[in-house]
Design a protein around this motif. Structure first.
Motif, PDB file in Angstrom:
ATOM      1  N   ARG A  25       0.858  -1.182   0.000  1.00  0.00           N
ATOM      2  CA  ARG A  25       0.000   0.000   0.000  1.00  0.00           C
ATOM      3  C   ARG A  25       0.889   1.225   0.000  1.00  0.00           C
ATOM      4  O   ARG A  25       1.857   1.287   0.752  1.00  0.00           O
ATOM      5  CB  ARG A  25      -0.886  -0.012   1.233  1.00  0.00           C
ATOM      6  CG  ARG A  25      -1.806  -1.211   1.241  1.00  0.00           C
ATOM      7  CD  ARG A  25      -2.662  -1.229   2.457  1.00  0.00           C
ATOM      8  NE  ARG A  25      -3.596  -0.122   2.359  1.00  0.00           N
ATOM      9  CZ  ARG A  25      -4.579   0.079   3.213  1.00  0.00           C
ATOM     10  NH1 ARG A  25      -4.736  -0.733   4.239  1.00  0.00           N
ATOM     11  NH2 ARG A  25      -5.410   1.079   3.074  1.00  0.00           N
ATOM     12  N   THR A  26       0.560   2.191  -0.816  1.00  0.00           N
ATOM     13  CA  THR A  26       1.364   3.407  -0.878  1.00  0.00           C
ATOM     14  C   THR A  26       0.509   4.618  -0.567  1.00  0.00           C
ATOM     15  O   THR A  26      -0.666   4.682  -0.932  1.00  0.00           O
ATOM     16  CB  THR A  26       2.017   3.586  -2.264  1.00  0.00           C
ATOM     17  OG1 THR A  26       1.007   3.584  -3.266  1.00  0.00           O
ATOM     18  CG2 THR A  26       3.015   2.484  -2.551  1.00  0.00           C
ATOM     19  N   GLU A  27       1.125   5.562   0.125  1.00  0.00           N
ATOM     20  CA  GLU A  27       0.537   6.857   0.419  1.00  0.00           C
ATOM     21  C   GLU A  27       1.641   7.886   0.241  1.00  0.00           C
ATOM     22  O   GLU A  27       2.824   7.533   0.151  1.00  0.00           O
ATOM     23  CB  GLU A  27      -0.017   6.914   1.846  1.00  0.00           C
ATOM     24  CG  GLU A  27      -1.185   5.976   2.089  1.00  0.00           C
ATOM     25  CD  GLU A  27      -1.709   6.022   3.513  1.00  0.00           C
ATOM     26  OE1 GLU A  27      -2.908   6.207   3.679  1.00  0.00           O
ATOM     27  OE2 GLU A  27      -0.901   5.871   4.451  1.00  0.00           O
ATOM     28  N   LEU A  28       1.270   9.134   0.196  1.00  0.00           N
ATOM     29  CA  LEU A  28       2.226  10.218   0.040  1.00  0.00           C
ATOM     30  C   LEU A  28       2.109  11.118   1.261  1.00  0.00           C
ATOM     31  O   LEU A  28       1.024  11.621   1.569  1.00  0.00           O
ATOM     32  CB  LEU A  28       1.921  11.000  -1.243  1.00  0.00           C
ATOM     33  CG  LEU A  28       2.953  12.004  -1.715  1.00  0.00           C
ATOM     34  CD1 LEU A  28       4.269  11.312  -2.072  1.00  0.00           C
ATOM     35  CD2 LEU A  28       2.420  12.775  -2.919  1.00  0.00           C
ATOM     36  N   PRO A  37       3.136  -2.971   4.035  1.00  0.00           N
ATOM     37  CA  PRO A  37       2.682  -4.256   3.498  1.00  0.00           C
ATOM     38  C   PRO A  37       1.169  -4.272   3.340  1.00  0.00           C
ATOM     39  O   PRO A  37       0.458  -3.518   4.000  1.00  0.00           O
ATOM     40  CB  PRO A  37       3.120  -5.274   4.551  1.00  0.00           C
ATOM     41  CG  PRO A  37       3.854  -4.538   5.591  1.00  0.00           C
ATOM     42  CD  PRO A  37       3.733  -3.083   5.343  1.00  0.00           C
ATOM     43  N   ARG A  38       0.693  -5.122   2.482  1.00  0.00           N
ATOM     44  CA  ARG A  38      -0.748  -5.334   2.339  1.00  0.00           C
ATOM     45  C   ARG A  38      -1.287  -5.802   3.696  1.00  0.00           C
ATOM     46  O   ARG A  38      -0.585  -6.476   4.465  1.00  0.00           O
ATOM     47  CB  ARG A  38      -1.024  -6.406   1.284  1.00  0.00           C
ATOM     48  CG  ARG A  38      -0.842  -5.894  -0.100  1.00  0.00           C
ATOM     49  CD  ARG A  38      -2.198  -5.497  -0.632  1.00  0.00           C
ATOM     50  NE  ARG A  38      -2.078  -4.802  -1.879  1.00  0.00           N
ATOM     51  CZ  ARG A  38      -2.710  -3.670  -2.132  1.00  0.00           C
ATOM     52  NH1 ARG A  38      -3.461  -3.113  -1.227  1.00  0.00           N
ATOM     53  NH2 ARG A  38      -2.608  -3.095  -3.294  1.00  0.00           N
ATOM     54  N   ARG A  42      -6.785 -10.896   9.091  1.00  0.00           N
ATOM     55  CA  ARG A  42      -7.651 -10.388  10.168  1.00  0.00           C
ATOM     56  C   ARG A  42      -8.130  -8.976   9.854  1.00  0.00           C
ATOM     57  O   ARG A  42      -9.287  -8.624  10.065  1.00  0.00           O
ATOM     58  CB  ARG A  42      -6.882 -10.438  11.485  1.00  0.00           C
ATOM     59  CG  ARG A  42      -7.694 -10.031  12.679  1.00  0.00           C
ATOM     60  CD  ARG A  42      -6.877 -10.197  13.934  1.00  0.00           C
ATOM     61  NE  ARG A  42      -7.720 -10.012  15.091  1.00  0.00           N
ATOM     62  CZ  ARG A  42      -7.272  -9.727  16.277  1.00  0.00           C
ATOM     63  NH1 ARG A  42      -5.971  -9.621  16.485  1.00  0.00           N
ATOM     64  NH2 ARG A  42      -8.084  -9.556  17.279  1.00  0.00           N
ATOM     65  N   HIS A  43      -7.221  -8.152   9.353  1.00  0.00           N
ATOM     66  CA  HIS A  43      -7.527  -6.770   8.973  1.00  0.00           C
ATOM     67  C   HIS A  43      -8.542  -6.756   7.827  1.00  0.00           C
ATOM     68  O   HIS A  43      -9.535  -6.015   7.848  1.00  0.00           O
ATOM     69  CB  HIS A  43      -6.223  -6.077   8.567  1.00  0.00           C
ATOM     70  CG  HIS A  43      -6.354  -4.639   8.212  1.00  0.00           C
ATOM     71  ND1 HIS A  43      -6.873  -4.219   7.007  1.00  0.00           N
ATOM     72  CD2 HIS A  43      -6.009  -3.530   8.884  1.00  0.00           C
ATOM     73  CE1 HIS A  43      -6.837  -2.898   6.954  1.00  0.00           C
ATOM     74  NE2 HIS A  43      -6.325  -2.458   8.085  1.00  0.00           N
ATOM     75  N   ALA A  44      -8.308  -7.597   6.825  1.00  0.00           N
ATOM     76  CA  ALA A  44      -9.209  -7.672   5.671  1.00  0.00           C
ATOM     77  C   ALA A  44     -10.597  -8.150   6.092  1.00  0.00           C
ATOM     78  O   ALA A  44     -11.617  -7.611   5.631  1.00  0.00           O
ATOM     79  CB  ALA A  44      -8.620  -8.586   4.602  1.00  0.00           C
ATOM     80  N   PRO A 112      -0.352  -4.014  12.486  1.00  0.00           N
ATOM     81  CA  PRO A 112       0.971  -3.948  13.108  1.00  0.00           C
ATOM     82  C   PRO A 112       1.816  -2.936  12.340  1.00  0.00           C
ATOM     83  O   PRO A 112       1.888  -2.971  11.120  1.00  0.00           O
ATOM     84  CB  PRO A 112       1.518  -5.375  12.936  1.00  0.00           C
ATOM     85  CG  PRO A 112       0.299  -6.230  12.789  1.00  0.00           C
ATOM     86  CD  PRO A 112      -0.708  -5.377  12.077  1.00  0.00           C
ATOM     87  N   GLY A 113       2.359  -1.998  13.041  1.00  0.00           N
ATOM     88  CA  GLY A 113       3.190  -0.979  12.401  1.00  0.00           C
ATOM     89  C   GLY A 113       2.454   0.294  12.027  1.00  0.00           C
ATOM     90  O   GLY A 113       3.074   1.262  11.604  1.00  0.00           O
ATOM     91  N   SER A 114       1.114   0.325  12.188  1.00  0.00           N
ATOM     92  CA  SER A 114       0.389   1.549  11.820  1.00  0.00           C
ATOM     93  C   SER A 114      -0.231   2.266  13.018  1.00  0.00           C
ATOM     94  O   SER A 114      -0.906   3.271  12.849  1.00  0.00           O
ATOM     95  CB  SER A 114      -0.718   1.235  10.798  1.00  0.00           C
ATOM     96  OG  SER A 114      -1.843   0.637  11.411  1.00  0.00           O
ATOM     97  N   ARG A 115      -0.009   1.750  14.226  1.00  0.00           N
ATOM     98  CA  ARG A 115      -0.662   2.314  15.415  1.00  0.00           C
ATOM     99  C   ARG A 115      -0.405   3.816  15.562  1.00  0.00           C
ATOM    100  O   ARG A 115      -1.331   4.615  15.666  1.00  0.00           O
ATOM    101  CB  ARG A 115      -0.198   1.574  16.674  1.00  0.00           C
ATOM    102  CG  ARG A 115      -0.858   2.056  17.952  1.00  0.00           C
ATOM    103  CD  ARG A 115      -0.539   1.146  19.121  1.00  0.00           C
ATOM    104  NE  ARG A 115      -0.750  -0.264  18.814  1.00  0.00           N
ATOM    105  CZ  ARG A 115      -1.948  -0.851  18.709  1.00  0.00           C
ATOM    106  NH1 ARG A 115      -3.027  -0.146  18.897  1.00  0.00           N
ATOM    107  NH2 ARG A 115      -2.049  -2.127  18.428  1.00  0.00           N
ATOM    108  N   ARG A 116       0.839   4.228  15.542  1.00  0.00           N
ATOM    109  CA  ARG A 116       1.164   5.657  15.709  1.00  0.00           C
ATOM    110  C   ARG A 116       0.637   6.474  14.536  1.00  0.00           C
ATOM    111  O   ARG A 116       0.100   7.561  14.710  1.00  0.00           O
ATOM    112  CB  ARG A 116       2.665   5.851  15.873  1.00  0.00           C
ATOM    113  CG  ARG A 116       3.056   7.307  16.035  1.00  0.00           C
ATOM    114  CD  ARG A 116       4.527   7.451  16.440  1.00  0.00           C
ATOM    115  NE  ARG A 116       4.943   8.815  16.518  1.00  0.00           N
ATOM    116  CZ  ARG A 116       4.583   9.687  17.452  1.00  0.00           C
ATOM    117  NH1 ARG A 116       3.772   9.304  18.419  1.00  0.00           N
ATOM    118  NH2 ARG A 116       5.016  10.929  17.441  1.00  0.00           N
TER     119      ARG A 116
END
Length: 181
Positions: A25-28, A37-38, A42-44, A112-116
């Motif tokens: 996944r990309t963002e700017l 990562p995709r 569980r997220h999906a 995981p990795g996106s909390r902050r």
């Protein structure tokens, strides 16, 4: 990615010219290409559950969609975010990206990795962009939904752990236990 990336901050035109990338996944963020990562299964699953619960409760003029670009800040260096889900007007048309004014509700499901990023960075960005409602769904342990509503003094939070009931931006009920079933 198929093309080499420039070693400078990207403009909105640079961002739009990038090829599609199915690896992640990309963002700017302020001109910097951010990749993650995709989402995991569980997220999906949680995303689909939120869509299935939310869609029938929406007023006819609104729809829920997944992974649509939102131009948070178009000024150089630009910021473009891709919320996991968002609610917008049904008549929005077929555009690559939306303006923040088009977004009624942005929803992020913490990975995981996106909390902050979800709780601090995106909260600040969405607030400054004027997105009126922002839900953060955290699946750790038991699901927790942090519902943020924009006021004159910024976002105010309501936290739910089993069922989330709201009147705004539309009447809805989300069964949080169904997100991990």
């Amino acid at each position: 990615m198929a093309a080499p990336l420039p070693y400078r901050l990207l403009s909105l035109d640079d961002w739009r010219a990038l090829p599609e990338d199915s690896a992640g996944r990309t963002e700017l963020m302020e001109g910097v290409l951010m990749m993650s990562p995709r989402p995991r299964l569980r997220h999906a699953d949680a995303s689909v559950s939120v869509i299935l619960q939310l869609a029938p409760q929406l007023p006819t003029e609104l729809k829920v969609v997944a992974e649509v670009e939102v131009d948070i800040d178009v000024h150089y260096p630009p910021t473009v975010r891709v919320p996991d889900l968002l609610v917008c007007r049904r008549d929005i048309g077929d555009r690559r990206s939306l303006d923040p004014a088009d977004v009624v509700l942005a929803i992020e499901i913490v990975s995981p990795g996106s909390r902050r990023t979800d709780h601090v960075v995106k909260r600040s960005e969405y607030e400054e962009a004027g997105i009126p409602f922002y839900w953060i769904i955290d699946l750790d342990h038991e699901p927790v939904l942090t519902a943020l509503a924009l006021t004159d003094s910024g976002y105010t939070a309501t936290i739910a752990t089993h069922d989330y009931l709201c009147d705004k931006p539309f009447p809805a009920r989300i069964d949080l236990s169904a997100l991990i079933a």
